[in-house]
Design a protein around this motif. Structure first.
Motif: not given
Ligand code: HEC
Ligand code: HEC
Length: 218
Positions: A29-43
């Motif tokens: 539940g903590q990891l997925k939002p952190a990965i999702k946030r990377m959209e700013q960097r990888v699209g």
């Protein structure tokens, strides 16, 4: 994971982003939002990709899986490069050929086979200690704390890293200086490395500053 590896490692190396070894212990539940946030960097990262990345980062064998993937990608890159050449690597190491982007020759700080500086660790046994793939990317990314500032704006190219690694692979690790870890004075080495960087900076910057001074005098 290819686009992530440009900024994150799992081998304890800090790139643009933090090392990700510790996130395997994070709740999903903590990891997925952190990965999702990377959209700013990888699209865009569709939910399916986020799930797959979270599973991968939490898998007990993530390192092995990434290593296999890295080796595959490395092989793909290698196919586009000139074959590794130890003689070219040796010239680059000792500054007989200049590095393409103007970085210091490795021998300014490192010895190999009994020749070179001692601010950094002796690299005679580096190939056998570190291994080919991590050594190439370590050199290319200057993934070592004290080296990094020097090469940040003068990066070693992958082609050069490949030649340098080939050169290091020809050295006999048994010829490395024996005894305590070759590099015992990290503090002093760091200070010296910083000074070398400063000297280069001053040398490059002097022209600009002189004109500024002259302007001020007017
Ligand atoms: C352009 C660089 C860059 C790329 C590419 C990138 N990241 Fe990041 N990542 C960062 C930075 C910087 C941070 C720390 C600041 C933040 O959380 O935004 C971070 C933080 C994280 C964190 C939180 C780690 C922590 O300790 O807080 C996770 C998880 C993560 N990234 C996963 C990924 C994944 C998976 C990918 C590939 C889809 C990826 N990142 C791609 C730069 C990047
Ligand atoms: C300004 C000094 C300096 C220069 C120039 C330099 N290095 Fe380094 N290097 C260091 C220092 C200091 C370390 C020790 C770790 C650190 O940086 O924190 C190091 C670490 C390393 C390591 C890891 C060694 C180990 O035993 O784990 C490798 C490999 C390496 N350097 C390769 C190179 C190569 C190849 C070049 C030339 C492209 C180079 N270095 C140029 C200072 C330098």
């Amino acid at each position: 994971m290819l686009s992530c590896a440009g900024c994150h490692s799992l081998a304890g190396v800090k790139l643009n982003g933090p090392d990700l070894s510790h996130v395997s212990l994070w709740p999903v539940g903590q990891l997925k939002p952190a990965i999702k946030r990377m959209e700013q960097r990888v699209g865009p990262l569709p939910d399916g990709d986020v799930d797959a990345l979270a599973d991968l980062l939490r898998a007990p064998n993530v390192r092995e899986r990434l290593k296999a993937e890295e080796a595959r990608i490395q092989a793909m890159f290698m196919a586009k490069l000139e074959p590794a050449n130890a003689a070219i690597g040796k010239k680059l190491f000792f500054g007989k050929t200049e590095l393409q982007n103007g970085g210091l020759a490795c021998s300014a700080c490192h010895a190999a086979a009994g020749e070179g500086g001692n601010l950094g660790p002796d690299l005679t046994s580096a190939f056998s200690r570190i291994g080919e793939t991590p050594l190439i990317s370590g050199i290319e990314k200057a993934g070592y704390k004290i080296m990094e500032p020097h090469y940040r704006w003068r990066p070693v190219t992958k082609q050069e890293a490949v030649h340098l690694t080939k050169y290091l692979s020809t050295l006999d690790p048994k010829m490395a200086p024996a005894g305590r870890p070759a590099f015992a004075h990290v503090g002093a080495g760091g200070a010296m490395a910083a000074m070398i960087g400063l000297v280069l900076y001053l040398r490059n910057g002097r022209k600009g500053r002189e004109t500024k001074l002259q302007r001020r005098r007017k």
